[in-house]
Design a protein around this motif. Structure first.
Motif, mmCIF file in Angstrom:
data_model
loop_
_atom_site.group_PDB
_atom_site.id
_atom_site.type_symbol
_atom_site.label_atom_id
_atom_site.label_comp_id
_atom_site.label_asym_id
_atom_site.label_seq_id
_atom_site.Cartn_x
_atom_site.Cartn_y
_atom_site.Cartn_z
ATOM 1 N N LEU A 103 0.947 -1.136 -0.049
ATOM 2 C CA LEU A 103 0.020 0.065 0.087
ATOM 3 C C LEU A 103 0.874 1.345 -0.038
ATOM 4 C CD1 LEU A 103 -2.900 1.132 -0.011
ATOM 5 C CD2 LEU A 103 -2.644 1.061 2.705
ATOM 6 N N THR A 104 1.908 1.119 0.668
ATOM 7 C CA THR A 104 2.809 2.382 0.728
ATOM 8 C C THR A 104 3.599 2.499 -0.465
ATOM 9 O OG1 THR A 104 3.353 1.943 3.160
ATOM 10 C CG2 THR A 104 4.879 3.309 2.069
ATOM 11 N N THR A 105 4.133 1.464 -1.181
ATOM 12 C CA THR A 105 4.663 1.532 -2.492
ATOM 13 C C THR A 105 3.630 1.904 -3.505
ATOM 14 O OG1 THR A 105 5.813 -0.561 -1.812
ATOM 15 C CG2 THR A 105 5.598 0.095 -4.443
ATOM 16 N N ALA A 106 2.354 1.728 -3.388
ATOM 17 C CA ALA A 106 1.260 2.058 -4.485
ATOM 18 C C ALA A 106 0.973 3.627 -4.115
ATOM 19 C CB ALA A 106 0.118 1.361 -4.423
ATOM 20 N N ALA A 107 1.160 3.972 -2.997
ATOM 21 C CA ALA A 107 0.937 5.424 -2.773
ATOM 22 C C ALA A 107 2.233 6.284 -3.193
ATOM 23 C CB ALA A 107 0.716 5.597 -1.151
ATOM 24 N N ALA A 108 3.219 5.763 -2.813
ATOM 25 C CA ALA A 108 4.494 6.575 -3.311
ATOM 26 C C ALA A 108 4.563 6.592 -4.705
ATOM 27 C CB ALA A 108 5.811 5.633 -2.783
ATOM 28 N N ALA A 109 4.086 5.332 -5.590
ATOM 29 C CA ALA A 109 4.190 5.524 -6.866
ATOM 30 C C ALA A 109 3.254 6.569 -7.587
ATOM 31 C CB ALA A 109 3.898 4.317 -7.516
ATOM 32 N N ALA A 110 1.966 6.602 -6.937
ATOM 33 C CA ALA A 110 1.005 7.269 -7.376
ATOM 34 C C ALA A 110 1.470 8.607 -7.324
ATOM 35 C CB ALA A 110 -0.368 7.198 -6.744
ATOM 36 N N CYS A 111 1.973 9.060 -6.211
ATOM 37 C CA CYS A 111 2.460 10.624 -5.804
ATOM 38 C C CYS A 111 3.559 10.966 -6.991
ATOM 39 C CB CYS A 111 2.917 10.722 -4.542
ATOM 40 S SG CYS A 111 1.622 10.708 -3.342
ATOM 41 N N ASN A 112 4.725 9.948 -7.365
ATOM 42 C CA ASN A 112 5.661 10.055 -8.091
ATOM 43 C C ASN A 112 4.933 10.438 -9.487
ATOM 44 O OD1 ASN A 112 8.163 10.439 -8.897
ATOM 45 N ND2 ASN A 112 8.710 8.292 -8.630
ATOM 46 N N PHE A 113 3.924 9.568 -9.922
ATOM 47 C CA PHE A 113 3.451 9.670 -11.108
ATOM 48 C C PHE A 113 2.734 11.249 -11.155
ATOM 49 C CE2 PHE A 113 -0.633 10.040 -13.639
ATOM 50 C CZ PHE A 113 0.036 9.648 -14.950
ATOM 51 N N SER A 114 1.907 11.665 -10.368
ATOM 52 C CA SER A 114 1.200 12.801 -10.328
ATOM 53 C C SER A 114 2.381 13.889 -10.489
ATOM 54 C CB SER A 114 0.327 12.959 -9.462
ATOM 55 O OG SER A 114 0.967 12.963 -8.084
ATOM 56 N N THR A 115 3.448 13.991 -9.739
ATOM 57 C CA THR A 115 4.514 14.780 -9.662
ATOM 58 C C THR A 115 4.926 15.081 -11.023
ATOM 59 O OG1 THR A 115 4.825 14.618 -7.318
ATOM 60 C CG2 THR A 115 6.390 15.843 -8.641
ATOM 61 N N VAL A 116 5.443 14.036 -11.569
ATOM 62 C CA VAL A 116 6.044 14.176 -12.789
ATOM 63 C C VAL A 116 4.868 14.884 -13.879
ATOM 64 C CG1 VAL A 116 7.049 12.561 -14.803
ATOM 65 C CG2 VAL A 116 8.024 12.329 -12.495
ATOM 66 N N TYR A 117 3.808 14.154 -14.008
ATOM 67 C CA TYR A 117 3.037 14.583 -14.832
ATOM 68 C C TYR A 117 2.457 16.052 -14.851
ATOM 69 C CZ TYR A 117 -1.537 14.762 -17.087
ATOM 70 O OH TYR A 117 -2.661 15.314 -17.943
ATOM 71 N N PHE A 118 2.200 16.588 -13.656
ATOM 72 C CA PHE A 118 1.988 18.032 -13.568
ATOM 73 C C PHE A 118 3.051 18.796 -13.672
ATOM 74 C CE2 PHE A 118 -1.858 16.237 -11.230
ATOM 75 C CZ PHE A 118 -2.876 16.707 -11.933
ATOM 76 N N VAL A 119 4.391 18.531 -13.273
ATOM 77 C CA VAL A 119 5.538 19.409 -13.758
ATOM 78 C C VAL A 119 5.750 19.561 -15.283
ATOM 79 C CG1 VAL A 119 8.056 19.520 -13.537
ATOM 80 C CG2 VAL A 119 6.792 19.114 -11.628
ATOM 81 N N ILE A 120 5.650 18.287 -15.731
ATOM 82 C CA ILE A 120 5.876 18.589 -17.443
ATOM 83 C C ILE A 120 4.843 19.044 -18.048
ATOM 84 C CG2 ILE A 120 5.542 16.992 -19.410
ATOM 85 C CD1 ILE A 120 7.291 14.749 -17.812
ATOM 86 N N ARG A 121 3.418 18.945 -17.830
ATOM 87 C CA ARG A 121 2.401 19.711 -18.317
ATOM 88 C C ARG A 121 2.379 21.222 -18.079
ATOM 89 N NH1 ARG A 121 -2.443 17.631 -19.929
ATOM 90 N NH2 ARG A 121 -2.880 20.023 -20.486
ATOM 91 N N THR A 122 2.980 21.351 -16.646
ATOM 92 C CA THR A 122 3.031 22.989 -16.376
ATOM 93 C C THR A 122 4.144 23.658 -17.021
ATOM 94 O OG1 THR A 122 2.236 22.618 -14.222
ATOM 95 C CG2 THR A 122 3.634 24.620 -14.326
ATOM 96 N N VAL A 123 5.374 22.775 -17.283
ATOM 97 C CA VAL A 123 6.476 23.479 -17.788
ATOM 98 C C VAL A 123 6.524 23.567 -19.428
ATOM 99 C CG1 VAL A 123 8.961 23.197 -18.187
ATOM 100 C CG2 VAL A 123 8.116 22.947 -15.878
ATOM 101 N N PHE A 124 6.064 22.546 -20.041
ATOM 102 C CA PHE A 124 5.903 22.466 -21.561
ATOM 103 C C PHE A 124 4.551 22.687 -22.088
ATOM 104 C CE2 PHE A 124 9.328 19.696 -20.226
ATOM 105 C CZ PHE A 124 10.603 20.334 -20.785
ATOM 106 N N ASP A 125 3.372 22.721 -21.570
ATOM 107 C CA ASP A 125 2.201 23.033 -22.230
ATOM 108 C C ASP A 125 2.160 24.537 -22.615
ATOM 109 O OD1 ASP A 125 -0.170 22.580 -23.241
ATOM 110 O OD2 ASP A 125 -1.270 22.271 -21.356
ATOM 111 N N ARG A 126 1.997 24.603 -23.949
ATOM 112 C CA ARG A 126 1.979 26.136 -24.560
ATOM 113 C C ARG A 126 0.489 26.752 -24.622
ATOM 114 N NH1 ARG A 126 6.240 25.255 -29.379
ATOM 115 N NH2 ARG A 126 7.714 24.481 -28.242
ATOM 116 N N ARG A 127 -0.301 26.080 -23.823
ATOM 117 C CA ARG A 127 -1.630 26.815 -23.960
ATOM 118 C C ARG A 127 -1.628 27.814 -23.183
ATOM 119 N NH1 ARG A 127 -5.882 22.272 -22.646
ATOM 120 N NH2 ARG A 127 -4.237 21.808 -21.214
ATOM 121 N N GLY A 128 -0.603 28.208 -22.098
ATOM 122 C CA GLY A 128 -0.883 29.451 -21.521
ATOM 123 C C GLY A 128 -1.295 29.371 -20.112
#
Length: 65
Positions: free
Chosen positions: A40-65
């Motif tokens: 359960l701890t592993t799954a929670a950490a993996a989900a947090c890691n996914f969301s962090t990477v996803y939102f950082v990439i979307r925030t930095v590279f998304d050109r919609r403003g």
């Protein structure tokens, strides 16, 4: 009503974010599993890691403003 399609760059950024986020989550899960961390701890950490990477990439590279 007419709906606007997302820009191609936005779709590619989302796809890259999902793929890199998934790779980061899998890597985190495997690393924690190798150190006998509870599932359960592993799954929670993996989900947090996914969301962090996803939102950082979307925030930095998304050109919609």
């Amino acid at each position: 009503m007419r709906t606007e399609r997302p820009a191609r760059s936005s779709v590619l950024v989302t796809l890259a974010a999902v793929l890199l986020g998934s790779a980061a989550a899998i890597n985190m899960a495997l690393e924690l599993h190798n150190h006998d961390v509870p599932m359960l701890t592993t799954a929670a950490a993996a989900a947090c890691n996914f969301s962090t990477v996803y939102f950082v990439i979307r925030t930095v590279f998304d050109r919609r403003g």
